[in-house]
Design a protein around this motif. Structure first.
Motif, PDB file in Angstrom:
ATOM      1  N   TYR B 146       0.828  -0.742   0.137  1.00  0.00           N
ATOM      2  CA  TYR B 146      -0.167   0.735   0.184  1.00  0.00           C
ATOM      3  C   TYR B 146       0.714   1.338   0.066  1.00  0.00           C
ATOM      4  O   TYR B 146       1.074   2.417  -0.632  1.00  0.00           O
ATOM      5  CB  TYR B 146      -1.497   0.082   0.996  1.00  0.00           C
ATOM      6  CG  TYR B 146      -2.349   0.946   0.564  1.00  0.00           C
ATOM      7  CD1 TYR B 146      -2.982   0.970   0.256  1.00  0.00           C
ATOM      8  CD2 TYR B 146      -2.056   2.320   1.745  1.00  0.00           C
ATOM      9  CE1 TYR B 146      -4.069   2.378  -0.219  1.00  0.00           C
ATOM     10  CE2 TYR B 146      -2.613   3.602   2.151  1.00  0.00           C
ATOM     11  CZ  TYR B 146      -4.111   3.234   1.283  1.00  0.00           C
ATOM     12  OH  TYR B 146      -4.471   4.029   1.105  1.00  0.00           O
ATOM     13  N   THR B 150       0.841   4.211  -2.964  1.00  0.00           N
ATOM     14  CA  THR B 150       0.335   5.771  -2.572  1.00  0.00           C
ATOM     15  C   THR B 150       1.536   6.630  -2.561  1.00  0.00           C
ATOM     16  O   THR B 150       1.238   7.620  -2.726  1.00  0.00           O
ATOM     17  CB  THR B 150      -0.104   6.092  -1.509  1.00  0.00           C
ATOM     18  OG1 THR B 150       0.284   5.985  -0.417  1.00  0.00           O
ATOM     19  CG2 THR B 150      -1.913   4.682  -2.145  1.00  0.00           C
ATOM     20  N   GLU B 152       3.899   6.871  -0.608  1.00  0.00           N
ATOM     21  CA  GLU B 152       4.310   7.183   0.944  1.00  0.00           C
ATOM     22  C   GLU B 152       5.921   6.799   1.037  1.00  0.00           C
ATOM     23  O   GLU B 152       6.679   7.124   1.873  1.00  0.00           O
ATOM     24  CB  GLU B 152       3.281   6.994   1.973  1.00  0.00           C
ATOM     25  CG  GLU B 152       2.266   7.708   2.035  1.00  0.00           C
ATOM     26  CD  GLU B 152       0.774   6.770   2.709  1.00  0.00           C
ATOM     27  OE1 GLU B 152       0.521   6.699   4.142  1.00  0.00           O
ATOM     28  OE2 GLU B 152      -0.021   6.738   2.204  1.00  0.00           O
ATOM     29  N   GLY B 154       8.901   5.363  -0.676  1.00  0.00           N
ATOM     30  CA  GLY B 154      10.003   5.280  -2.198  1.00  0.00           C
ATOM     31  C   GLY B 154       9.542   6.599  -2.911  1.00  0.00           C
ATOM     32  O   GLY B 154      10.017   6.927  -3.688  1.00  0.00           O
ATOM     33  N   GLY B 155       8.154   7.287  -2.278  1.00  0.00           N
ATOM     34  CA  GLY B 155       7.975   8.878  -2.678  1.00  0.00           C
ATOM     35  C   GLY B 155       7.495   9.051  -4.311  1.00  0.00           C
ATOM     36  O   GLY B 155       7.573   9.944  -4.904  1.00  0.00           O
ATOM     37  N   ASN B 156       6.645   8.343  -4.615  1.00  0.00           N
ATOM     38  CA  ASN B 156       6.739   7.969  -6.436  1.00  0.00           C
ATOM     39  C   ASN B 156       5.864   7.148  -6.201  1.00  0.00           C
ATOM     40  O   ASN B 156       5.285   6.184  -6.082  1.00  0.00           O
ATOM     41  CB  ASN B 156       7.272   7.440  -7.084  1.00  0.00           C
ATOM     42  CG  ASN B 156       8.155   8.291  -7.355  1.00  0.00           C
ATOM     43  OD1 ASN B 156       8.871   9.351  -8.354  1.00  0.00           O
ATOM     44  ND2 ASN B 156       9.985   8.937  -7.236  1.00  0.00           N
ATOM     45  N   ALA B 157       4.105   8.087  -6.517  1.00  0.00           N
ATOM     46  CA  ALA B 157       2.841   7.318  -6.563  1.00  0.00           C
ATOM     47  C   ALA B 157       2.808   6.285  -8.008  1.00  0.00           C
ATOM     48  O   ALA B 157       3.537   6.616  -8.858  1.00  0.00           O
ATOM     49  CB  ALA B 157       2.086   7.826  -6.220  1.00  0.00           C
ATOM     50  N   TYR B 161      -2.546   3.971  -9.506  1.00  0.00           N
ATOM     51  CA  TYR B 161      -3.590   5.364  -8.183  1.00  0.00           C
ATOM     52  C   TYR B 161      -3.236   6.622  -8.741  1.00  0.00           C
ATOM     53  O   TYR B 161      -4.114   7.388  -8.108  1.00  0.00           O
ATOM     54  CB  TYR B 161      -2.765   5.100  -6.904  1.00  0.00           C
ATOM     55  CG  TYR B 161      -3.023   5.772  -5.506  1.00  0.00           C
ATOM     56  CD1 TYR B 161      -3.952   5.147  -4.864  1.00  0.00           C
ATOM     57  CD2 TYR B 161      -2.410   6.851  -5.543  1.00  0.00           C
ATOM     58  CE1 TYR B 161      -4.563   5.542  -3.829  1.00  0.00           C
ATOM     59  CE2 TYR B 161      -3.024   7.527  -4.111  1.00  0.00           C
ATOM     60  CZ  TYR B 161      -4.041   6.985  -3.518  1.00  0.00           C
ATOM     61  OH  TYR B 161      -4.760   6.853  -2.311  1.00  0.00           O
ATOM     62  N   GLN B 162      -1.906   7.111  -9.266  1.00  0.00           N
ATOM     63  CA  GLN B 162      -2.417   8.760  -9.969  1.00  0.00           C
ATOM     64  C   GLN B 162      -3.872   9.085 -10.496  1.00  0.00           C
ATOM     65  O   GLN B 162      -4.128   9.888 -10.554  1.00  0.00           O
ATOM     66  CB  GLN B 162      -1.976   9.091 -10.863  1.00  0.00           C
ATOM     67  CG  GLN B 162      -0.484   9.407 -10.338  1.00  0.00           C
ATOM     68  CD  GLN B 162       1.202   9.211 -11.477  1.00  0.00           C
ATOM     69  OE1 GLN B 162       1.290   8.131 -12.185  1.00  0.00           O
ATOM     70  NE2 GLN B 162       1.649  10.708 -11.091  1.00  0.00           N
ATOM     71  N   THR B 166      -7.553   1.496  -7.807  1.00  0.00           N
ATOM     72  CA  THR B 166      -6.950   1.207  -6.235  1.00  0.00           C
ATOM     73  C   THR B 166      -7.015  -0.307  -6.159  1.00  0.00           C
ATOM     74  O   THR B 166      -7.470  -0.774  -7.450  1.00  0.00           O
ATOM     75  CB  THR B 166      -8.178   1.433  -4.630  1.00  0.00           C
ATOM     76  OG1 THR B 166      -9.392   1.276  -5.986  1.00  0.00           O
ATOM     77  CG2 THR B 166      -7.833   3.102  -4.796  1.00  0.00           C
TER      78      THR B 166
END
Lengths: 294, 341
Positions: B146, B150, B152, B154-157, B161-162, B166
């Motif tokens: 999860y 998103t 949270e 790794g810093g790359n969604a 999801y973008q 889901t």
């Protein structure tokens, strides 16, 4: 003839810059509701997909914050590359003349993230960008219209062209000897009694003015009135006409004062240092100063 | 708060109109809370027959599903164990450490699961919802999938999801409710999402993408090029003490498909993981410490789609001899990818 040509060139260079914003930098729920039918309006809801699907402003598209600030290498919260950001903004239905209103959860805890998205869109070359005061919380509190169905926008045509005048990197900051440097972190971090895990050194960059981002919002989570914000900066001794560079830990909190100075108060030369302390304090040749005020 | 039941449901909802005791037992007529709760069943749907009385097929399949049996985790370590080890493992470790994480029907449809003693409570006042990914899947899969999805971690969604997708847009009931016949692990599932199930690589919009896809079909997995950033890799797990996690994007030879370059994830089982339970893992070296993974952080563009040299010259993110964990499995060597010529 030669003079005339130069004048002409000068004009054509200035022309796009001179295009004035035709939306306020901060709008409230009443204004937004009255303008929802405006075909140029694009309401950008930057909350998580799940929150957006649970309910959002009627007609709002979802552009999650993580589409607009990304990790690049080891550095957090960086501007995406131009082609990636173009994809994101086009998918949201944004055109060059769109009036974009950025909506986050609220404007207290989340305010800096909203201004960060606002700054990125301005830096990307959009003129008409606003923040919804109070965010989605204020919208629902005022019982304004919401929907749960996701909005699929008709693809927009805006192509990102970064405006370098809004941006500073490490080399720029270190060379900018005359600029007034503003530190948007808390007093504790500025003074050096605490620091964020992402910042290598305690304290602040030499000659920086402490101007915490937490000062800009009222207790109930709205932007303070323009006059109050202007007076905070004035009492600190900042010169609206001087070049100003705002930094923090990762360039998010800094965007609050960038937004206020550049967009609300109309200061002419304000830059956000995107990399901020995460990049600056990692350089051993830069010595942060702890234990002193300015 | 999270436990307040929406009173209007007790009549309108086909489930709650049965009365609480049909599912939770206890004593409706007792005078005190303590007496009413004698014999109370907190997780009624652990008994799949309960839901099965009306949702027969789902319950029959579900009792064989990986979410219910968690045999995927068991079979993941089994080849490392001798016959005596297996007995000890099944008796001591599996029940306490693996099966305690299994999902009841209610974990996906009624109440956010309890993880490390923390519960978000009932979903929508005890309504039986079809899905609520954020309150269910996200809670159990909060370690890696999860947060990677998103951005949270790794810093790359993930691009999906973008675009508003889901978990349940890709993972469907046919997968989650389990197959008709039990399988040893998720790789054996017939119903599961795959990139090519939704994208025809040869139908990409640009010629650059078409060529990249055609040249690498079977040679590099989709994630080898499209996984955008670091994902969670766990190291050094000891029973009772847990593991440490380190972010990393690791490319290597697919342990399940030799010759294909793919994204690898390090798993935390070390030689003495089960030592506290007296289990030796006699065949430890038969399995590598990394498995092929589909990280949920897909992007159209990555450092590799932007530059062929990232792989062909710099071999960026490639697993190297020096990366291998000290004292790790002897099978790890085979995962170091070497170009043919």
């Amino acid at each position: 003839m030669k003079k005339f040509l130069i004048a002409l060139i000068g004009l054509s260079v200035l022309a796009p810059m001179a295009m004035a914003r035709d939306i306020a930098s901060v709008v409230d729920a009443t204004w937004l509701e009255a303008n929802l039918a405006n075909p140029r309006l694009v309401v950008v809801d930057m909350r998580k997909v799940e929150d957006y699907k649970a309910g959002h402003i009627t007609g709002a598209v979802n552009v999650i914050g993580a589409s607009v600030y990304v990790k690049a290498g080891d550095v957090l919260n960086e501007v995406p590359q131009a082609d990636d950001l173009t994809d994101v903004l086009q998918a949201a239905g944004i055109n060059a003349d769109s009036q974009v209103v950025v909506v986050d959860t609220d404007t207290s805890a989340r305010l800096a993230w909203a201004t960060r998205v606002g700054w990125t869109l301005k830096y990307a070359g959009l003129e008409n960008v606003a923040i919804l005061d109070g965010g989605y919380a204020a919208w629902t509190k005022a019982s304004k219209p919401v929907q749960t169905d996701p909005v699929a926008a008709k693809s927009g045509s805006f192509v990102v062209k970064f405006n370098p005048a809004f941006f500073a990197d490490k080399a720029y900051v270190m060379a900018a000897k005359k600029a007034q440097i503003v530190d948007a972190r808390t007093y504790d971090t500025y003074f050096g009694v605490s620091k964020s895990a992402t910042t290598a050194q305690f304290g602040h960059y030499a000659s920086a003015w402490p101007l915490p981002s937490t000062w800009i919002a009222t207790a109930d989570g709205f932007f303070k009135p323009k006059a109050d914000l202007e007076s905070i900066a004035a009492r600190l001794g900042l010169d609206p006409k001087a070049e100003t560079i705002v930094y923090c830990d990762t360039g998010v909190a800094a965007s609050t004062w960038w937004w206020i100075m550049s967009e609300m108060l109309g200061w002419k030369s304000v830059r956000n240092f995107d990399g901020s302390s995460q990049v600056l304090a990692a350089d051993p040749s830069v010595k942060y100063i702890a234990g002193t005020w300015r | 708060m999270g436990y307040v039941i929406d009173a209007s449901l007790t009549e309108s909802d086909v489930h709650l109109s049965q009365g609480c005791v049909t599912c939770h037992s206890g004593n409706e007529n007792a005078a005190t809370r303590d007496l009413a709760h004698v014999g109370l069943v907190k997780r009624p749907s652990d008994d799949t027959d309960l839901c099965g009385s009306c949702h027969g097929d789902i319950a029959t399949n579900y009792s064989k599903s990986l979410h219910f049996t968690t045999v995927g985790m068991k079979n993941g370590v089994r080849p490392r164990l001798s016959a005596t080890d297996i007995k000890a493992f099944d008796g001591k470790v599996f029940v306490q450490s693996c099966n305690s994480c299994h999902a009841s029907c209610g974990d996906c449809h009624v109440k956010g699961p309890t993880v490390s003693g923390i519960s978000t409570g009932l979903i929508q006042g005890h309504r039986f919802v079809r899905k609520d990914d954020a309150k269910t899947c996200a809670v159990c899969h909060n370690g890696r999938v999860y947060p990677e999805f998103t951005g949270e971690y790794g810093g790359n969604a993930d691009v999906h999801y973008q675009k508003g997708m889901t978990c349940t847009d890709c993972h469907k009931p046919a997968e989650l409710h389990g197959p008709e016949a039990s399988v040893p692990g998720r790789k054996a599932l017939a119903e599961k999402p795959s990139c090519v199930g939704c994208h025809k690589p040869e139908a990409a919009k640009t010629d650059a993408a078409k060529t990249a896809h055609a040249t690498h079909a079977g040679k590099a997995s989709c994630s080898a090029c499209h996984s955008s950033s670091e994902y969670r890799n766990c190291y050094g797990c000891h029973l009772g003490a847990g593991a440490t996690s380190v972010p990393g994007l690791i490319l290597g030879d697919n342990p399940r498909k030799a010759g294909q370059l793919t994204t690898l994830r390090h798993i935390p089982t070390v030689r003495d993981t089960f030592a506290p339970a007296g289990i030796a893992q006699s065949n430890y070296d038969s399995l590598p410490n990394y498995w092929d993974a589909v990280p949920h952080n897909t992007k159209k563009r990555t450092d590799r789609t932007r530059d062929c040299a990232a792989c062909h010259v710099a071999q960026a993110h490639f697993l190297k001899e020096s990366d291998l964990p000290v004292g790790g499995s002897k099978s790890n060597q085979a995962l170091i990818f070497k170009f043919d010529k």
